[in-house]
Design a protein around this motif. Structure first.
Motif, PDB file in Angstrom:
ATOM      1  N   HIS A 121       6.709   7.942  -7.842  1.00  0.00           N
ATOM      2  CA  HIS A 121       5.327   7.465  -7.787  1.00  0.00           C
ATOM      3  C   HIS A 121       5.093   6.891  -6.392  1.00  0.00           C
ATOM      4  CE1 HIS A 121       5.061   7.843 -12.169  1.00  0.00           C
ATOM      5  NE2 HIS A 121       6.332   7.495 -12.123  1.00  0.00           N
ATOM      6  N   GLU A 122       3.997   7.305  -5.753  1.00  0.00           N
ATOM      7  CA  GLU A 122       3.731   6.883  -4.377  1.00  0.00           C
ATOM      8  C   GLU A 122       2.364   6.252  -4.266  1.00  0.00           C
ATOM      9  OE1 GLU A 122       4.565   9.872  -1.424  1.00  0.00           O
ATOM     10  OE2 GLU A 122       6.209  10.690  -2.608  1.00  0.00           O
ATOM     11  N   GLY A 123       2.289   5.188  -3.460  1.00  0.00           N
ATOM     12  CA  GLY A 123       1.032   4.512  -3.201  1.00  0.00           C
ATOM     13  C   GLY A 123       0.802   3.346  -4.145  1.00  0.00           C
ATOM     14  N   LYS A 124       0.053   2.378  -3.661  1.00  0.00           N
ATOM     15  CA  LYS A 124      -0.184   1.150  -4.408  1.00  0.00           C
ATOM     16  C   LYS A 124      -0.806   1.392  -5.779  1.00  0.00           C
ATOM     17  CE  LYS A 124      -2.122  -3.429  -3.818  1.00  0.00           C
ATOM     18  NZ  LYS A 124      -2.425  -4.422  -2.802  1.00  0.00           N
ATOM     19  N   ALA A 125      -1.874   2.173  -5.835  1.00  0.00           N
ATOM     20  CA  ALA A 125      -2.585   2.389  -7.103  1.00  0.00           C
ATOM     21  C   ALA A 125      -1.680   3.036  -8.140  1.00  0.00           C
ATOM     22  CB  ALA A 125      -3.828   3.232  -6.877  1.00  0.00           C
ATOM     23  N   GLU A 126      -0.935   4.059  -7.742  1.00  0.00           N
ATOM     24  CA  GLU A 126      -0.060   4.757  -8.682  1.00  0.00           C
ATOM     25  C   GLU A 126       1.082   3.851  -9.152  1.00  0.00           C
ATOM     26  OE1 GLU A 126       2.575   8.820  -8.670  1.00  0.00           O
ATOM     27  OE2 GLU A 126       0.760   8.793  -7.449  1.00  0.00           O
ATOM     28  N   CYS A 127       1.629   3.060  -8.237  1.00  0.00           N
ATOM     29  CA  CYS A 127       2.725   2.152  -8.601  1.00  0.00           C
ATOM     30  C   CYS A 127       2.242   1.037  -9.520  1.00  0.00           C
ATOM     31  CB  CYS A 127       3.375   1.584  -7.335  1.00  0.00           C
ATOM     32  SG  CYS A 127       4.312   2.829  -6.408  1.00  0.00           S
ATOM     33  N   ASP A 150       0.820  -1.218   0.000  1.00  0.00           N
ATOM     34  CA  ASP A 150       0.000   0.000   0.000  1.00  0.00           C
ATOM     35  C   ASP A 150       0.851   1.263   0.000  1.00  0.00           C
ATOM     36  OD1 ASP A 150      -2.330  -1.504   0.003  1.00  0.00           O
ATOM     37  OD2 ASP A 150      -2.596  -1.368   2.174  1.00  0.00           O
ATOM     38  N   ASP A 151       2.005   1.209   0.679  1.00  0.00           N
ATOM     39  CA  ASP A 151       2.866   2.388   0.808  1.00  0.00           C
ATOM     40  C   ASP A 151       4.073   2.335  -0.131  1.00  0.00           C
ATOM     41  OD1 ASP A 151       4.028   0.270   2.188  1.00  0.00           O
ATOM     42  OD2 ASP A 151       4.791   1.526   3.815  1.00  0.00           O
ATOM     43  N   CYS A 152       3.935   1.627  -1.237  1.00  0.00           N
ATOM     44  CA  CYS A 152       5.031   1.469  -2.197  1.00  0.00           C
ATOM     45  C   CYS A 152       5.453   2.821  -2.779  1.00  0.00           C
ATOM     46  CB  CYS A 152       4.598   0.542  -3.332  1.00  0.00           C
ATOM     47  SG  CYS A 152       5.909   0.187  -4.521  1.00  0.00           S
ATOM     48  N   VAL A 153       6.757   2.925  -3.047  1.00  0.00           N
ATOM     49  CA  VAL A 153       7.335   4.092  -3.708  1.00  0.00           C
ATOM     50  C   VAL A 153       8.197   3.584  -4.861  1.00  0.00           C
ATOM     51  CG1 VAL A 153       8.953   6.018  -3.494  1.00  0.00           C
ATOM     52  CG2 VAL A 153       7.370   5.504  -1.625  1.00  0.00           C
ATOM     53  N   GLU A 187       9.561  -0.558  -2.186  1.00  0.00           N
ATOM     54  CA  GLU A 187      10.379   0.436  -2.871  1.00  0.00           C
ATOM     55  C   GLU A 187      11.024  -0.200  -4.094  1.00  0.00           C
ATOM     56  OE1 GLU A 187      13.384   3.753  -1.283  1.00  0.00           O
ATOM     57  OE2 GLU A 187      14.176   1.714  -1.060  1.00  0.00           O
TER      58      GLU A 187
END
Length: 126
Positions: free
Chosen positions: A54-60, A38-41, A118
């Motif tokens: 890019h930040e957040g699961k949806a954006e990644c 969920d907190d992926c970058v 990350e």
């Protein structure tokens, strides 16, 4: 092609990175939902010189889906290495018949609780 230490954390990281890499080899982003935290970058390779963040699961997932499904392009894996919760995937992106129609790159990855948190992308430039 895959190297990892034999401790449980490195083995889990290697497995996650191999599954992630398959998304790009098969052009099938379905597995991303289970692989991305969920907190992926992500720091992408473009635009130069620092790449887009890019930040957040949806954006990644959106970014990785676009990359995995690029028309006329494919990836060749050069190696995957896992050390604890960190790893790297070395690859070549190919979009045409000539050697100049490709680029070598590496993704430096961080895995936590079985998900990617990350991914930092770097490309060889000329």
């Amino acid at each position: 092609m895959m190297t990892s230490f034999k401790d449980p954390e490195s083995l889990q990281t290697a497995e996650i990175l191999a599954r992630f890499n398959q998304v790009f080899l098969t052009h099938d982003p379905a597995a991303l939902e289970d692989l991305v935290a969920d907190d992926c970058v992500i720091e992408n390779t473009q635009p130069a010189s620092d790449g887009a963040r890019h930040e957040g699961k949806a954006e990644c997932i959106e970014l990785r889906t676009k990359i995995a499904t690029m028309p006329g392009a494919y990836f060749e894996t050069e190696g995957i290495i896992a050390r604890g919760d960190r790893g790297e995937i070395r690859w070549r992106l190919i979009w045409g018949p000539e050697h100049r129609d490709s680029v070598r790159s590496v993704n430096l990855m961080h895995v936590r609780n079985g998900r990617i948190v990350e991914a930092l992308g770097y490309v060889k430039g000329g």
